[in-house]
Design a protein around this motif. Structure first.
Motif, short mmCIF file in Angstrom:
data_model
loop_
_atom_site.label_atom_id
_atom_site.label_comp_id
_atom_site.label_asym_id
_atom_site.label_seq_id
_atom_site.Cartn_x
_atom_site.Cartn_y
_atom_site.Cartn_z
N SER A 18 -50.28 -21.04 37.62
CA SER A 18 -49.14 -20.70 38.47
C SER A 18 -47.84 -20.60 37.66
O SER A 18 -46.90 -19.94 38.09
CB SER A 18 -49.00 -21.70 39.61
N ILE A 19 -47.78 -21.22 36.50
CA ILE A 19 -46.57 -21.12 35.68
C ILE A 19 -46.33 -19.67 35.30
O ILE A 19 -45.23 -19.15 35.47
CB ILE A 19 -46.67 -22.00 34.42
N GLY A 20 -47.35 -19.01 34.78
CA GLY A 20 -47.21 -17.60 34.42
C GLY A 20 -46.95 -16.72 35.64
O GLY A 20 -46.18 -15.76 35.56
N GLU A 21 -47.59 -17.06 36.76
CA GLU A 21 -47.37 -16.29 37.99
C GLU A 21 -45.93 -16.42 38.46
O GLU A 21 -45.34 -15.45 38.92
CB GLU A 21 -48.33 -16.76 39.08
N MET A 22 -45.35 -17.60 38.32
CA MET A 22 -43.96 -17.81 38.76
C MET A 22 -42.94 -17.24 37.78
O MET A 22 -41.89 -16.76 38.20
CB MET A 22 -43.67 -19.31 38.92
N THR A 23 -43.24 -17.31 36.48
CA THR A 23 -42.21 -17.01 35.48
C THR A 23 -42.46 -15.76 34.66
O THR A 23 -41.57 -15.33 33.93
CB THR A 23 -42.05 -18.20 34.49
N GLY A 24 -43.66 -15.19 34.75
CA GLY A 24 -44.01 -14.06 33.90
C GLY A 24 -43.07 -12.88 33.98
O GLY A 24 -42.82 -12.21 32.98
N GLY A 25 -42.49 -12.62 35.14
CA GLY A 25 -41.58 -11.49 35.30
C GLY A 25 -40.11 -11.88 35.25
O GLY A 25 -39.25 -11.06 35.55
N VAL A 26 -39.82 -13.09 34.86
CA VAL A 26 -38.44 -13.58 34.84
C VAL A 26 -37.91 -13.55 33.41
O VAL A 26 -38.59 -13.99 32.48
CB VAL A 26 -38.35 -15.02 35.41
N ASP A 29 -33.41 -15.46 29.60
CA ASP A 29 -32.07 -16.01 29.80
C ASP A 29 -31.94 -16.66 31.18
O ASP A 29 -31.23 -17.65 31.34
CB ASP A 29 -30.98 -14.95 29.57
N VAL A 30 -32.66 -16.14 32.17
CA VAL A 30 -32.67 -16.76 33.51
C VAL A 30 -33.43 -18.08 33.46
O VAL A 30 -32.99 -19.08 34.04
CB VAL A 30 -33.28 -15.80 34.55
N LEU A 31 -34.56 -18.09 32.76
CA LEU A 31 -35.36 -19.31 32.66
C LEU A 31 -34.64 -20.41 31.90
O LEU A 31 -34.92 -21.59 32.10
CB LEU A 31 -36.70 -19.01 31.97
N ARG A 32 -33.69 -20.04 31.04
CA ARG A 32 -32.96 -21.03 30.24
C ARG A 32 -31.69 -21.53 30.93
O ARG A 32 -31.04 -22.45 30.44
CB ARG A 32 -32.60 -20.45 28.88
N GLN A 33 -31.34 -20.94 32.06
CA GLN A 33 -30.12 -21.36 32.76
C GLN A 33 -30.25 -22.78 33.27
O GLN A 33 -31.24 -23.15 33.89
CB GLN A 33 -29.84 -20.44 33.94
N GLU A 34 -29.21 -23.57 33.00
CA GLU A 34 -29.13 -24.91 33.58
C GLU A 34 -28.51 -24.74 34.96
O GLU A 34 -27.30 -24.62 35.10
CB GLU A 34 -28.25 -25.82 32.73
N TRP A 40 -32.60 -30.21 33.25
CA TRP A 40 -33.47 -29.25 32.59
C TRP A 40 -33.50 -27.91 33.30
O TRP A 40 -33.49 -27.82 34.53
CB TRP A 40 -34.89 -29.79 32.53
N SER A 41 -33.63 -26.87 32.48
CA SER A 41 -33.85 -25.51 32.98
C SER A 41 -35.34 -25.35 33.28
O SER A 41 -36.15 -26.24 33.00
CB SER A 41 -33.44 -24.51 31.90
N ALA A 42 -35.70 -24.19 33.82
CA ALA A 42 -37.12 -23.91 34.06
C ALA A 42 -37.90 -23.93 32.76
O ALA A 42 -38.99 -24.51 32.69
CB ALA A 42 -37.27 -22.55 34.76
N ILE A 43 -37.35 -23.35 31.69
CA ILE A 43 -38.08 -23.32 30.41
C ILE A 43 -38.23 -24.73 29.85
O ILE A 43 -39.26 -25.06 29.25
CB ILE A 43 -37.41 -22.36 29.39
N ASP A 44 -37.24 -25.59 30.07
CA ASP A 44 -37.36 -26.98 29.63
C ASP A 44 -38.50 -27.69 30.36
O ASP A 44 -39.25 -28.46 29.76
CB ASP A 44 -36.06 -27.75 29.87
#
Length: 156
Positions: A18-26, A29-34, A40-44
């Motif tokens: 589900s991680i790839g399903e949620m974030t694969g198209g993001v 820079d969006v994933l790193r936003q605090e 923590w950000s999503a990538i963190d």
């Protein structure tokens, strides 16, 4: 894995997808936003989950090899692998995550029947069996998956 409840085995083998399903198209820079300053950000969150594969594998190996080992608490600020993983792009992190998960599942599959009943001591949770450690692993992962979902969809 016949020594784990069906749902734990299934989540161990599939929940991480589900991680790839949620974030694969993001975008990264969006994933790193605090979303929340200092949190923590999503990538963190993804990097944090990724480092737990080797941590839990070492804990399970200690349970198999030692008599009721004590697990030191995880301190992310002191984890060099976490610092390394959080610098990766999401694509690189997902590849690493899948690789680490496959290795972790192979390790769990290689445990002997009696190993699942052997115990260790967690400083926060007390005495836990290897089977309980594996369930804690997937529950911990699901907690962070929900956090990532909220960050990406609701900014919370």
């Amino acid at each position: 894995m016949q020594h784990l409840p069906f749902s734990v085995d299934l989540r161990l083998r599939t929940q991480h997808l589900s991680i790839g399903e949620m974030t694969g198209g993001v975008a990264d820079d969006v994933l790193r936003q605090e979303v929340h300053p200092g949190k923590w950000s999503a990538i963190d969150n993804i990097a944090h989950l990724a480092v737990f594969h080797p941590i839990f594998q070492r804990r399970l190996q200690r349970v198999a090899d030692e008599e009721t080992p004590l697990f030191e608490p995880y301190v992310w600020q002191e984890d060099a692998l976490f610092a390394e993983y959080r610098k990766l792009s999401n694509r690189e992190l997902l590849v690493q995550y899948r690789h680490d998960r496959e290795a972790f599942v192979r390790f769990v599959e290689g445990l002997k029947a009696g190993d699942f009943r052997r115990q260790g001591r967690h400083q926060a949770y007390g005495t836990v069996s290897a089977a309980q450690l594996i369930e804690m692993f997937v529950l911990h992962e699901s907690h962070h998956l929900f956090t990532i979902f909220k960050l990406l969809n609701f900014g919370k």
